[in-house]
Design a protein around this motif. Sequence first.
Motif, PDB file in Angstrom:
ATOM      1  N   SER A 122      -0.874   3.808 -10.839  1.00 36.72           N
ATOM      2  CA  SER A 122      -1.680   2.675 -11.279  1.00 36.72           C
ATOM      3  C   SER A 122      -2.241   1.921 -10.082  1.00 36.72           C
ATOM      4  O   SER A 122      -3.412   1.515 -10.082  1.00 36.72           O
ATOM      5  CB  SER A 122      -0.827   1.742 -12.147  1.00 36.72           C
ATOM      6  N   HIS A 123      -1.448   1.743  -9.037  1.00 37.43           N
ATOM      7  CA  HIS A 123      -1.911   1.060  -7.827  1.00 37.43           C
ATOM      8  C   HIS A 123      -3.031   1.852  -7.155  1.00 37.43           C
ATOM      9  O   HIS A 123      -3.999   1.264  -6.656  1.00 37.43           O
ATOM     10  CB  HIS A 123      -0.752   0.866  -6.853  1.00 37.43           C
ATOM     11  N   LEU A 124      -2.879   3.177  -7.122  1.00 35.10           N
ATOM     12  CA  LEU A 124      -3.922   4.010  -6.524  1.00 35.10           C
ATOM     13  C   LEU A 124      -5.231   3.885  -7.295  1.00 35.10           C
ATOM     14  O   LEU A 124      -6.303   3.799  -6.693  1.00 35.10           O
ATOM     15  CB  LEU A 124      -3.473   5.473  -6.481  1.00 35.10           C
ATOM     16  N   PHE A 125      -5.144   3.841  -8.623  1.00 38.76           N
ATOM     17  CA  PHE A 125      -6.357   3.689  -9.433  1.00 38.76           C
ATOM     18  C   PHE A 125      -7.001   2.328  -9.203  1.00 38.76           C
ATOM     19  O   PHE A 125      -8.229   2.213  -9.152  1.00 38.76           O
ATOM     20  CB  PHE A 125      -6.041   3.894 -10.920  1.00 38.76           C
ATOM     21  N   ALA A 205      -4.621  -8.224 -18.340  1.00 45.07           N
ATOM     22  CA  ALA A 205      -3.206  -8.058 -18.691  1.00 45.07           C
ATOM     23  C   ALA A 205      -2.475  -7.285 -17.600  1.00 45.07           C
ATOM     24  O   ALA A 205      -1.328  -7.603 -17.246  1.00 45.07           O
ATOM     25  CB  ALA A 205      -3.079  -7.326 -20.039  1.00 45.07           C
ATOM     26  N   ARG A 206      -3.150  -6.277 -17.040  1.00 46.73           N
ATOM     27  CA  ARG A 206      -2.544  -5.488 -15.959  1.00 46.73           C
ATOM     28  C   ARG A 206      -2.370  -6.336 -14.708  1.00 46.73           C
ATOM     29  O   ARG A 206      -1.388  -6.199 -13.982  1.00 46.73           O
ATOM     30  CB  ARG A 206      -3.416  -4.262 -15.679  1.00 46.73           C
ATOM     31  N   ALA A 207      -3.326  -7.224 -14.454  1.00 45.54           N
ATOM     32  CA  ALA A 207      -3.226  -8.119 -13.297  1.00 45.54           C
ATOM     33  C   ALA A 207      -2.008  -9.034 -13.440  1.00 45.54           C
ATOM     34  O   ALA A 207      -1.274  -9.259 -12.467  1.00 45.54           O
ATOM     35  CB  ALA A 207      -4.498  -8.950 -13.163  1.00 45.54           C
ATOM     36  N   LEU A 208      -1.774  -9.539 -14.637  1.00 45.44           N
ATOM     37  CA  LEU A 208      -0.630 -10.418 -14.862  1.00 45.44           C
ATOM     38  C   LEU A 208       0.689  -9.673 -14.666  1.00 45.44           C
ATOM     39  O   LEU A 208       1.646 -10.220 -14.103  1.00 45.44           O
ATOM     40  CB  LEU A 208      -0.707 -11.022 -16.265  1.00 45.44           C
ATOM     41  N   LEU A 209       0.739  -8.419 -15.096  1.00 47.59           N
ATOM     42  CA  LEU A 209       1.942  -7.610 -14.880  1.00 47.59           C
ATOM     43  C   LEU A 209       2.164  -7.347 -13.391  1.00 47.59           C
ATOM     44  O   LEU A 209       3.303  -7.364 -12.908  1.00 47.59           O
ATOM     45  CB  LEU A 209       1.825  -6.279 -15.632  1.00 47.59           C
ATOM     46  N   GLN A 258      -0.139  -5.640   0.998  1.00 52.57           N
ATOM     47  CA  GLN A 258      -0.368  -4.298   0.462  1.00 52.57           C
ATOM     48  C   GLN A 258      -0.704  -4.318  -1.025  1.00 52.57           C
ATOM     49  O   GLN A 258      -1.259  -3.359  -1.558  1.00 52.57           O
ATOM     50  CB  GLN A 258       0.849  -3.391   0.722  1.00 52.57           C
ATOM     51  N   PHE A 259      -0.357  -5.429  -1.721  1.00 57.50           N
ATOM     52  CA  PHE A 259      -0.658  -5.535  -3.145  1.00 57.50           C
ATOM     53  C   PHE A 259      -2.079  -6.036  -3.414  1.00 57.50           C
ATOM     54  O   PHE A 259      -2.575  -5.903  -4.529  1.00 57.50           O
ATOM     55  CB  PHE A 259       0.323  -6.510  -3.825  1.00 57.50           C
ATOM     56  N   VAL A 260      -2.717  -6.622  -2.401  1.00 59.32           N
ATOM     57  CA  VAL A 260      -3.980  -7.327  -2.631  1.00 59.32           C
ATOM     58  C   VAL A 260      -5.098  -6.414  -3.148  1.00 59.32           C
ATOM     59  O   VAL A 260      -5.801  -6.784  -4.094  1.00 59.32           O
ATOM     60  CB  VAL A 260      -4.420  -8.108  -1.377  1.00 59.32           C
ATOM     61  N   PRO A 261      -5.301  -5.204  -2.564  1.00 58.71           N
ATOM     62  CA  PRO A 261      -6.383  -4.351  -3.114  1.00 58.71           C
ATOM     63  C   PRO A 261      -6.180  -4.029  -4.595  1.00 58.71           C
ATOM     64  O   PRO A 261      -7.145  -4.079  -5.379  1.00 58.71           O
ATOM     65  CB  PRO A 261      -6.301  -3.081  -2.254  1.00 58.71           C
ATOM     66  N   ALA A 262      -4.941  -3.733  -4.980  1.00 56.84           N
ATOM     67  CA  ALA A 262      -4.666  -3.421  -6.392  1.00 56.84           C
ATOM     68  C   ALA A 262      -4.879  -4.657  -7.262  1.00 56.84           C
ATOM     69  O   ALA A 262      -5.447  -4.581  -8.352  1.00 56.84           O
ATOM     70  CB  ALA A 262      -3.259  -2.909  -6.548  1.00 56.84           C
ATOM     71  N   LEU A 263      -4.442  -5.814  -6.769  1.00 53.29           N
ATOM     72  CA  LEU A 263      -4.600  -7.046  -7.543  1.00 53.29           C
ATOM     73  C   LEU A 263      -6.069  -7.427  -7.662  1.00 53.29           C
ATOM     74  O   LEU A 263      -6.551  -7.794  -8.739  1.00 53.29           O
ATOM     75  CB  LEU A 263      -3.824  -8.178  -6.869  1.00 53.29           C
ATOM     76  N   ARG A 264      -6.814  -7.298  -6.586  1.00 51.46           N
ATOM     77  CA  ARG A 264      -8.239  -7.626  -6.622  1.00 51.46           C
ATOM     78  C   ARG A 264      -8.981  -6.725  -7.603  1.00 51.46           C
ATOM     79  O   ARG A 264      -9.847  -7.180  -8.343  1.00 51.46           O
ATOM     80  CB  ARG A 264      -8.833  -7.492  -5.212  1.00 51.46           C
ATOM     81  N   ALA A 265      -8.617  -5.441  -7.612  1.00 53.66           N
ATOM     82  CA  ALA A 265      -9.254  -4.509  -8.545  1.00 53.66           C
ATOM     83  C   ALA A 265      -8.930  -4.869  -9.990  1.00 53.66           C
ATOM     84  O   ALA A 265      -9.800  -4.859 -10.862  1.00 53.66           O
ATOM     85  CB  ALA A 265      -8.803  -3.082  -8.242  1.00 53.66           C
ATOM     86  N   ALA A 266      -7.660  -5.202 -10.244  1.00 51.39           N
ATOM     87  CA  ALA A 266      -7.255  -5.556 -11.606  1.00 51.39           C
ATOM     88  C   ALA A 266      -7.913  -6.858 -12.066  1.00 51.39           C
ATOM     89  O   ALA A 266      -8.199  -7.033 -13.238  1.00 51.39           O
ATOM     90  CB  ALA A 266      -5.734  -5.683 -11.690  1.00 51.39           C
ATOM     91  N   LEU A 267      -8.172  -7.756 -11.108  1.00 51.21           N
ATOM     92  CA  LEU A 267      -8.839  -9.016 -11.436  1.00 51.21           C
ATOM     93  C   LEU A 267     -10.348  -8.850 -11.564  1.00 51.21           C
ATOM     94  O   LEU A 267     -11.050  -9.759 -11.986  1.00 51.21           O
ATOM     95  CB  LEU A 267      -8.539 -10.071 -10.368  1.00 51.21           C
ATOM     96  N   VAL A 268     -10.849  -7.684 -11.146  1.00 54.98           N
ATOM     97  CA  VAL A 268     -12.290  -7.363 -11.195  1.00 54.98           C
ATOM     98  C   VAL A 268     -13.087  -8.437 -10.447  1.00 54.98           C
ATOM     99  O   VAL A 268     -14.024  -9.022 -10.988  1.00 54.98           O
ATOM    100  CB  VAL A 268     -12.790  -7.211 -12.648  1.00 54.98           C
ATOM    101  N   LEU A 269     -12.707  -8.667  -9.183  1.00 59.63           N
ATOM    102  CA  LEU A 269     -13.414  -9.643  -8.352  1.00 59.63           C
ATOM    103  C   LEU A 269     -14.276  -8.928  -7.325  1.00 59.63           C
ATOM    104  O   LEU A 269     -13.954  -7.844  -6.903  1.00 59.63           O
ATOM    105  CB  LEU A 269     -12.390 -10.534  -7.636  1.00 59.63           C
TER     106      LEU A 269
END
Length: 269
Positions: A122-125, A205-209, A258-269
């Motif tokens: 999921s993080h890679l995606f 929802a994925r961003a919150l998780l 290291q979490f920021v790219p995945a979080l930014r993607a999930a937040l669609v920013l």
Amino acid sequence: MSRKEQIIEVAMKLFAEKGYHATSMQEIAEHSHLAKGSLYNYFKSKEEIVLSIFQYHYDQLFQQFARIASDRSLTAREKFLKQLSLQIEAFEQHKEIVQMHMGDHAQKVSEDVHALVLRIRSHLFDWYIQSFIDMYGERIRPFVLDCAIMLNGMLKEYLFFALFEKQPFSFQRLAPFLMERLDALVDSLQHDIPLIRHDAQAEKARALLLIDEMVEEARDHHTMELLKQLKEEMEREEPRKAIVEAFLLYLQQSDMRQFVPALRAALVL
């Protein structure tokens, strides 16, 4: 390097040479210059070592991704090419880890390892999604999941052939080769309809998780509180983009980067 990290490095080497099931805790202890009983002070089981290996390996990889992402001298395309090359190089160095990651191998080790592998996927995606938007702009947003699935499928199959079919090819050429295929895919999709649409609510929802996961990983009270505030902001009907960006900027400078790219993607920013 800590004693625990030394044991992880030894175990990775043994798993690569002999395979997971053929490697014993006794062998890991001997190669780590420890009595078997002492090894259990660090890890309670071989399964726990595997979990730590996956977490350690991908933490290292995502930390390198974050360092490349913060390099302002590189274009978005140059960043992604370097990150993709790193992912392929990591495969070359730790084939056994990738073998356990693929197909049913992770599930055969344990359900906990399988669950961790799914979380890493999921993080890679998330990384793919944000990278594609950075490289190709808003025109790719409707197709971003389709592109992520296709690129991941191509990469996985090339690695599968190298690992299981023993088909030799130049690993150095793989990242630029896949980038050219991705360019062609993006161009061909402009007048098409997405097969899998980007669901904004599902992403939120994925961003919150993911934020909950980061709270569990946080090492200090200040970062934990900041993450809780970020979650509160994200739970608003219309999160304030400037405030969310300020939170992400702080996290980019912290040990959670290291979490920021995945979080930014999930937040669609």
